[in-house]
Design a protein around this motif. Structure first.
Motif, PDB file in Angstrom:
ATOM      1  N   LYS A  68      14.508   6.023   0.084  1.00 15.90           N
ATOM      2  CA  LYS A  68      15.217   5.313  -0.985  1.00 15.90           C
ATOM      3  C   LYS A  68      16.123   4.258  -0.358  1.00 15.90           C
ATOM      4  CE  LYS A  68      15.114   9.343  -3.985  1.00 15.90           C
ATOM      5  NZ  LYS A  68      15.922  10.487  -4.481  1.00 15.90           N
ATOM      6  N   ASN A  69      15.536   3.182   0.106  1.00 14.08           N
ATOM      7  CA  ASN A  69      16.330   2.123   0.737  1.00 14.08           C
ATOM      8  C   ASN A  69      17.185   1.411  -0.303  1.00 14.08           C
ATOM      9  OD1 ASN A  69      15.583   2.020   3.614  1.00 14.08           O
ATOM     10  ND2 ASN A  69      13.519   1.711   2.800  1.00 14.08           N
ATOM     11  N   ALA A  70      18.454   1.272   0.018  1.00  6.46           N
ATOM     12  CA  ALA A  70      19.386   0.695  -0.954  1.00  6.46           C
ATOM     13  C   ALA A  70      19.117  -0.794  -1.121  1.00  6.46           C
ATOM     14  CB  ALA A  70      20.820   0.922  -0.506  1.00  6.46           C
ATOM     15  N   TRP A  71      18.903  -1.223  -2.360  1.00  7.87           N
ATOM     16  CA  TRP A  71      18.757  -2.648  -2.680  1.00  7.87           C
ATOM     17  C   TRP A  71      20.152  -3.205  -2.928  1.00  7.87           C
ATOM     18  CZ3 TRP A  71      18.665  -5.211  -7.810  1.00  7.87           C
ATOM     19  CH2 TRP A  71      18.128  -6.510  -7.755  1.00  7.87           C
TER      20      TRP A  71
ATOM     21  N   SER B 145      16.756  -4.214  15.110  1.00  8.38           N
ATOM     22  CA  SER B 145      15.602  -4.330  14.236  1.00  8.38           C
ATOM     23  C   SER B 145      14.341  -3.985  15.030  1.00  8.38           C
ATOM     24  CB  SER B 145      15.586  -5.756  13.708  1.00  8.38           C
ATOM     25  OG  SER B 145      14.382  -6.042  13.127  1.00  8.38           O
ATOM     26  N   VAL B 146      13.508  -3.127  14.454  1.00  6.41           N
ATOM     27  CA  VAL B 146      12.297  -2.662  15.138  1.00  6.41           C
ATOM     28  C   VAL B 146      11.123  -2.818  14.179  1.00  6.41           C
ATOM     29  CG1 VAL B 146      11.140  -0.643  16.154  1.00  6.41           C
ATOM     30  CG2 VAL B 146      13.610  -0.906  16.417  1.00  6.41           C
TER      31      VAL B 146
ATOM     32  N   MET C  54      25.354  -2.032   4.717  1.00  5.00           N
ATOM     33  CA  MET C  54      24.480  -1.242   3.869  1.00  5.00           C
ATOM     34  C   MET C  54      23.884  -0.142   4.755  1.00  5.00           C
ATOM     35  SD  MET C  54      24.354  -2.637   0.815  1.00  5.00           S
ATOM     36  CE  MET C  54      22.793  -2.499  -0.052  1.00  5.00           C
ATOM     37  N   PRO C  55      23.377   0.954   4.161  1.00  3.70           N
ATOM     38  CA  PRO C  55      22.734   1.976   4.987  1.00  3.70           C
ATOM     39  C   PRO C  55      21.542   1.378   5.742  1.00  3.70           C
ATOM     40  CG  PRO C  55      23.022   2.737   2.720  1.00  3.70           C
ATOM     41  CD  PRO C  55      23.373   1.278   2.736  1.00  3.70           C
ATOM     42  N   ASP C  56      21.201   1.989   6.883  1.00  5.86           N
ATOM     43  CA  ASP C  56      20.057   1.505   7.663  1.00  5.86           C
ATOM     44  C   ASP C  56      18.801   1.490   6.792  1.00  5.86           C
ATOM     45  OD1 ASP C  56      21.743   1.330   9.720  1.00  5.86           O
ATOM     46  OD2 ASP C  56      20.919   3.004  10.865  1.00  5.86           O
ATOM     47  N   TYR C  57      17.935   0.536   7.108  1.00  9.03           N
ATOM     48  CA  TYR C  57      16.697   0.385   6.340  1.00  9.03           C
ATOM     49  C   TYR C  57      15.537   0.867   7.193  1.00  9.03           C
ATOM     50  CZ  TYR C  57      13.050  -1.901   3.624  1.00  9.03           C
ATOM     51  OH  TYR C  57      11.935  -2.144   2.862  1.00  9.03           O
ATOM     52  N   HIS C  58      14.694   1.723   6.671  1.00 13.17           N
ATOM     53  CA  HIS C  58      13.421   1.980   7.353  1.00 13.17           C
ATOM     54  C   HIS C  58      12.340   2.337   6.359  1.00 13.17           C
ATOM     55  CE1 HIS C  58      14.364   6.375   7.408  1.00 13.17           C
ATOM     56  NE2 HIS C  58      15.587   5.953   7.649  1.00 13.17           N
ATOM     57  N   ARG C  59      11.106   2.108   6.770  1.00 14.12           N
ATOM     58  CA  ARG C  59       9.996   2.229   5.825  1.00 14.12           C
ATOM     59  C   ARG C  59       8.683   2.307   6.589  1.00 14.12           C
ATOM     60  NH1 ARG C  59       9.417  -2.903   3.879  1.00 14.12           N
ATOM     61  NH2 ARG C  59       7.320  -2.999   4.741  1.00 14.12           N
ATOM     62  N   LEU C  60       7.762   3.102   6.092  1.00 13.97           N
ATOM     63  CA  LEU C  60       6.430   3.194   6.682  1.00 13.97           C
ATOM     64  C   LEU C  60       5.401   2.803   5.619  1.00 13.97           C
ATOM     65  CD1 LEU C  60       4.552   4.298   9.038  1.00 13.97           C
ATOM     66  CD2 LEU C  60       4.516   6.438   7.746  1.00 13.97           C
ATOM     67  N   ASP C  61       4.486   1.941   6.015  1.00 15.77           N
ATOM     68  CA  ASP C  61       3.373   1.581   5.120  1.00 15.77           C
ATOM     69  C   ASP C  61       2.063   1.927   5.839  1.00 15.77           C
ATOM     70  OD1 ASP C  61       5.431   0.292   3.729  1.00 15.77           O
ATOM     71  OD2 ASP C  61       4.989  -1.620   4.691  1.00 15.77           O
ATOM     72  N   CYS C  62       1.080   2.389   5.097  1.00 11.73           N
ATOM     73  CA  CYS C  62      -0.208   2.745   5.710  1.00 11.73           C
ATOM     74  C   CYS C  62      -1.346   2.167   4.868  1.00 11.73           C
ATOM     75  CB  CYS C  62      -0.421   4.256   5.734  1.00 11.73           C
ATOM     76  SG  CYS C  62       0.937   5.165   6.416  1.00 11.73           S
ATOM     77  N   ALA C  63      -2.468   1.983   5.527  1.00  6.26           N
ATOM     78  CA  ALA C  63      -3.648   1.525   4.792  1.00  6.26           C
ATOM     79  C   ALA C  63      -4.917   1.990   5.491  1.00  6.26           C
ATOM     80  CB  ALA C  63      -3.647   0.005   4.678  1.00  6.26           C
ATOM     81  N   VAL C  64      -5.953   2.196   4.726  1.00 13.29           N
ATOM     82  CA  VAL C  64      -7.274   2.497   5.275  1.00 13.29           C
ATOM     83  C   VAL C  64      -8.257   1.537   4.624  1.00 13.29           C
ATOM     84  CG1 VAL C  64      -9.001   4.279   5.716  1.00 13.29           C
ATOM     85  CG2 VAL C  64      -6.638   4.937   5.300  1.00 13.29           C
ATOM     86  N   THR C  65      -9.133   0.977   5.461  1.00 13.74           N
ATOM     87  CA  THR C  65     -10.150   0.082   4.925  1.00 13.74           C
ATOM     88  C   THR C  65     -11.535   0.669   5.198  1.00 13.74           C
ATOM     89  OG1 THR C  65      -8.707  -1.758   5.388  1.00 13.74           O
ATOM     90  CG2 THR C  65     -11.002  -2.296   4.979  1.00 13.74           C
TER      91      THR C  65
ATOM     92  N   VAL D 264       9.048  -0.138   9.935  1.00 13.04           N
ATOM     93  CA  VAL D 264      10.152  -1.046  10.239  1.00 13.04           C
ATOM     94  C   VAL D 264      11.470  -0.299  10.144  1.00 13.04           C
ATOM     95  CG1 VAL D 264       9.041  -3.179   9.514  1.00 13.04           C
ATOM     96  CG2 VAL D 264      10.250  -1.831   7.830  1.00 13.04           C
ATOM     97  N   TYR D 265      12.381  -0.710  11.007  1.00 13.05           N
ATOM     98  CA  TYR D 265      13.717  -0.145  10.990  1.00 13.05           C
ATOM     99  C   TYR D 265      14.693  -1.289  11.221  1.00 13.05           C
ATOM    100  CZ  TYR D 265      18.059   1.730  12.658  1.00 13.05           C
ATOM    101  OH  TYR D 265      19.394   1.963  12.802  1.00 13.05           O
TER     102      TYR D 265
END
Lengths: 280, 761
Positions: free
Chosen positions: B724-727, B635-636, B687-698, B655-656
């Motif tokens: 498309k992370n598998a739920w 987990s990263v 389940m398949p590996d999970y990864h995701r990127l979130d971004c924000a600007v303030t 996150v991964y």
């Protein structure tokens, strides 16, 4: 009666509104072959059927292979009813046989060749009594779905004993609920001893040609008193077929039946009663 | 009197933020002459005893200017200190509130602290900043399912986390079936997560303590904070009731997805309701130098209603705390608290199957916690607590005249949970500090109630009904805990800990993410309490004047009497719930790496966790060992925040993790005309590996020295590259050819943008 189902439908509808589904390739291993037994003896007088098949790999994509050449019989302890193989893997009693309430029936199977290391399999099931239905009603709900639904309602005095029911629905003598996923099964935990007063036991979708009702069509409801173990078997099998999601589902697991030596499936004994209503 | 005591005097007081009067938790008090110091407690209080003499006392807190006081110590002194926040002076510096070298020097290990400012900067689903989503980015903490606020700490289950809000226990921290937590970040001051070395003052859960503290409320001037977001709006008001003496805070949040439903084309949708709200309130009052009281309250609820069904659930909590100083060396906090969780579900009257279903649980609790500062070398803590648990697992009955449903009611269950603890934090030498203590706990089932006995096959055979409030069963727990820090240099240390925890309540949750309907059940004559032992060791090293914190921790955890549920268990509305339980053991181990940068234009952290978690339970998986439901080997998390200009900040997190363990079919059978899966061993697949990127600007509004109104826009994107992370993954029969079966995955979220406007004045 499973209240969870209503919540399930409500919440899953919410989730489905935002979620998407797509086909994926998942590599699966193959486990050893097991015998699958699927059949029953009922209070009806007819040729009772036992199907013998085997498990296959998950992506087998053909009908389950029948198991031929087995010796199959059902006994109530005094009389033995032999079954003959009418087509590969399908074994039937004579058409004069009827089970009677209060007896325990035993299914004996001897295979020509061992499956899963065994040739002999056995199962027992107790045949419960069922109360006759007073009547059946049909109520049209025009606002449900595209063309509306018919609710199939039953009226019967439920006895004070602990009972488990299955409801089967026929249109003009053709069984509509012809797969396990369509069977409506319930315990009487939440209405034991009550008059059912038109509880809905089925919904006929008028957008679906096979369920569509016209004037003169006859709807028959069959009620089976199936006993606790078979009821649980059907519930659990339905839930395994329906699939899992992280909110409601426990870990997937094989459904325990009543066949000995690690075979899969169920041999059920139950009594049934029927009532009809024609569409006006 | 002992002659050596004559020469010792105590300096004590409270440390506050000069801008708003908020108490500062964990500020450092250091005396260079004796190379020793202390830390302010949860109530901003500190006490240090020194021999008669002349000293320099340095008060510091990251993000605040240091204050030094020269003290001629000839008698006991009271020194209340106000520290000035640096942010007002240096706008471009990004700061998190923690003292610089706490990471290295504190005895506690396996602890992570986040303040609400840090949490605010992390991009969030639909722009709803969420403390629980933030802690899921820390090493050793995993989310239980996509977007869920359930979390697993070091391989444990979500119900093994004790979540407290101003000392009141939170039994269900989720809104909207888990996608949001009940914590409105506006009202939160800070959060600490103890992953192993749980303070002896707390217990009752195996894996972690999540201690959430609400803001005190500004006691200098009235101010307001608020925001308008994509799915909710928030408003917080705070200010003095009596200047410098008492303050109030009141905060609310409501989602409004349903406010647009009346505009929907589909008439069915117009009457639907779907929203949640939170209300937080707090009053802090200083009676005099020796006494302060705090009252905190929370109330929140989710409402869902359509033509066919309605559902509501929520928490109510309140706590009243009284701080009392017996002397400058003895601090006492006493808390009385109440918490409840209630849900109701139903269908409208008029049908034979119309019903209502309700369930609830509540706790009444009192606790007293003493802290004694006899000398700079020892800090002694002791105390006791008692809780009355009241479980109401459920009632269902028909609704309306047409309903055939009879009343079905599960009996209430009552229990008392007690604890007493004693610990000492002892500086053996300037380089070695040991904290050792023990917690005694007891759990008593009391009447009235009905309890069943079960045979070896878990079938109920008999029942006993108690009609009076008599104690009919007691479990005891002995929970020793030890931790030590050995300072290697100004910048590095080694730490170790051993902790024993006991858990008497379990959540009847069989799915990975759970639902609001899951109920808690108590230990009983049939259900042994679960117990865990954990050992952990870590190396902590800071670089560049504490700008960079790094740490490596290793742990091993053994759990006995682990509770799991039999295959196809029925956990709701089941009077024989205990017959569905299966017991066994479990163990977990792992390595956690973290690099964190706390100040400068670029801040954030990178964490990596390698961990495994296993269970062996009777009757499950044929009694063979299997991966625990939350076993995620790798987990990263990468969390960064960058100030592009003084007015523009960008942040991102990635996150991964390895997919959760899952059971897939390895064969199929035909039963009742349908294809039924035949399964592998429990959790044999992933389940398949999970990864995701979130971004924000303030984008922040222009700041001028005299400007009272501050505002900012926050644009965020969840799942920026649309993974498309598998739920869930299910195996289904083809509709056109029923002999063909295939796998389908369901994923919940694609790219989700959101915009939020925040203000305060």
């Amino acid at each position: 009666m499973k209240f969870g189902k209503i919540i399930y439908i409500t919440v899953v509808t919410l989730i489905v509104a935002t979620s998407c589904t797509e086909k994926v390739d998942i590599q699966l291993d193959e486990s050893y072959t097991r015998l699958v037994v699927d059949g029953s003896i009922t209070s009806d007088t007819l040729a009772h059927t036992i199907r013998l098949t085997t498990t296959t790999s998950y992506y087998y994509n053909q009908p389950a292979p029948g198991v031929s050449g087995a010796l199959v019989s059902i006994t109530d302890g005094t009389t033995v009813f032999p079954l003959t193989e009418t087509s590969p893997g399908i074994y039937q009693t004579a058409d004069t046989v009827a089970g009677s309430a209060g007896h325990t029936y035993t299914l004996n199977i001897t295979l020509k060749q061992a499956i899963g290391g065994n040739t002999d399999y056995k199962a027992t099931s107790y045949l419960n009594h069922v109360s006759s239905l007073d009547s059946v009603a049909l109520k049209f709900q025009p606002q449900w779905g595209d063309k509306g639904f018919y609710e199939v309602k039953v009226y019967v005095q439920e006895p004070p004993t602990v009972d488990y029911y299955r409801f089967m629905i026929y249109k003009n003598d053709g069984l509509l609920t012809d797969t396990i996923t369509e069977w409506f099964v319930t315990d009487d935990k939440f209405f034991n001893g009550s008059y059912t007063n038109g509880a809905a036991v089925g919904y006929l979708n008028q957008s679906n040609p096979s369920e569509q009702l016209d004037q003169g069509d006859v709807v028959t409801v069959e009620v089976d008193n199936i006993g606790k173990d078979y009821c649980n078997f059907i519930w659990n099998t339905q839930s395994e077929i329906r699939g899992a999601n992280p909110l409601f589902s426990g870990p997937p697991a094989n459904v325990t039946g009543n066949i000995s030596n690690g075979a899969i499936g169920y041999f059920a004994a139950y009594s049934c009663t029927r009532s009809k209503r024609s569409v006006r | 009197m002992n002659p050596s005591d004559l020469k010792k005097f105590t300096i004590s007081g409270t440390i506050k933020n000069s801008a708003n009067g908020e108490l500062l938790i964990g500020a450092t008090i250091y005396c260079p002459e004796v190379q020793s110091g202390t830390v302010s407690n949860y109530y901003g209080f500190y006490s240090i005893s020194l021999p008669q003499g002349e000293y320099t006392i340095r008060y510091s807190y990251v993000g605040f200017a240091d204050v030094e006081k020269k003290v001629l110590l000839q008698s006991n002194q009271k020194l209340d200190i106000s520290l000035q926040p640096l942010e007002e002076q240096l706008d471009e510096v990004v700061i998190t509130g923690k003292r610089g070298d706490e990471n290295v020097k504190a005895t506690e290990m396996s602890v992570v602290k986040l303040d609400s400012k840090t949490i605010n900067k992390i991009p969030a689903l639909l722009g709803e900043t969420d403390i629980i989503k933030a802690i899921q980015l820390l090493p050793g903490v995993q989310s239980t399912s996509e977007g869920s606020t359930g979390f697993s700490v070091r391989g444990g289950s979500p119900d093994q986390n004790l979540i407290i809000l101003d000392e009141a226990t939170v039994y269900n921290a989720s809104h909207l079936i888990g996608f949001f937590s009940i914590f409105n970040n506006d009202a939160i001051k800070d959060v600490a997560l103890y992953k192993g070395d749980i303070p002896t003052a707390y217990g009752g859960r195996l894996s972690s303590l999540l201690d959430v503290r609400m803001k005190d409320g500004n006691n200098l001037k009235m101010s307001a904070t608020g925001g308008i977001g994509t799915i909710s709006s928030r408003l917080l008001l705070e200010g003095p009731l009596l200047r410098n003496k008492s303050s109030y805070l009141i905060s609310g949040r409501r989602t409004y997805a349903d406010l647009f439903l009346p505009l929907a084309k589909n008439e069915d949708l117009r009457d639907n309701k779907l929203y949640f709200y939170d209300l937080n309130a707090r009053i802090a009052h200083t009676l005099n130098d020796r006494n302060r009281i705090y009252f905190s309250a929370y109330m929140g609820r989710d409402i869902f209603k359509n033509k066919y069904a309605e559902m509501g659930f929520g928490n109510r909590m309140a706590s009243l705390r009284w701080n009392h100083l017996f002397s400058q060396k003895i601090f006492l906090n006493t808390t009385a608290s109440y918490t409840s969780y209630i849900y109701n579900v139903g269908t409208p009257p008029g049908e034979a199957s119309s019903f209502i279903w309700k369930s609830s649980m509540d706790d009444l609790s009192v606790r007293s916690d003493f802290t004694i500062y006899p000398n700079p070398k020892n800090t002694i803590r002791f105390g006791a607590s008692s809780t009355l648990h009241n479980f109401f697992p459920g009632i269902t009955k028909g609704q309306g005249n047409e309903s055939l449903l009879i009343e079905f009611k599960l009996p209430r269950q009552y229990a008392l949970e007690h604890a007493a603890y004693l610990s000492n934090e002892q500086k053996i030498s300037p380089l070695l500090t040991i904290k050792y203590g023990v917690r005694f706990s007891a759990f008593q089932n009391i009447g009235p109630g009905t309890y069943y006995t079960y045979d070896d096959l878990h079938n109920p055979v008999d029942s006993i009904t108690y009609r009076t409030p008599k104690i009919f069963h007691t479990w005891f727990g002995f929970e020793p805990r030890v931790s030590l820090v050995w300072i290697l240099s100004e910048q590095s240390s080694l730490k170790g800990s051993y902790s024993h925890t006991v858990q008497y309540l379990t959540l009847a949750q069989n799915s990975t993410a759970g639902t609001p309907l899951d109920v808690w059940f108590p230990a009983s004559p049939n259900v042994k309490p679960q117990a865990a032992e954990q050992i952990a060791a870590g190396y902590f090293r800071n670089f560049s004047k504490n700008q960079y914190e790094t740490s490596v921790e290793a742990y091993y955890k053994k759990i006995s009497h682990v509770i799991d549920f039999k295959d196809h268990a029925m956990l709701l509305l089941n009077e024989y719930l205990e017959g569905e339980l299966r017991f066994g053991s479990g163990y977990a181990y792992g390595l956690e790496f973290m690099v964190r940068k706390n100040s400068g234009r670029l801040s954030g952290w990178i964490s990596y966790t390698w961990s495994r978690s296993w269970r062996t339970i009777q009757d499950i998986n044929n009694g063979k060992k299997y991966p625990a439901p939350y076993d995620k080997p790798h987990s990263v998390a990468v969390v960064v925040n960058y100030s592009l200009t003084p007015r523009i900040e960008a942040s991102a997190n990635w996150v991964y993790s390895t997919g959760l363990p899952v059971t897939f079919p390895t064969g199929r059978a035909v039963i009742g005309g349908a294809i039924v899966p035949v399964y592998s061993d429990r959790n044999a697949y992933r389940m398949p590996d999970y990864h995701r990127l979130d971004c924000a600007v303030t984008f922040k509004g222009k700041e001028k020295p005299d400007k009272k109104w501050h505002h900012e826009f926050n644009l965020s994107v969840y799942n920026a590259y649309a993974r498309k992370n598998a739920w869930s993954i299910n195996f289904v029969q083809d509709k056109s050819d029923p002999n063909v079966t295939f796998a389908v995955k369901t994923y919940l979220f694609s790219v989700i943008p959101a915009i939020t406007y925040n203000f305060n004045f």
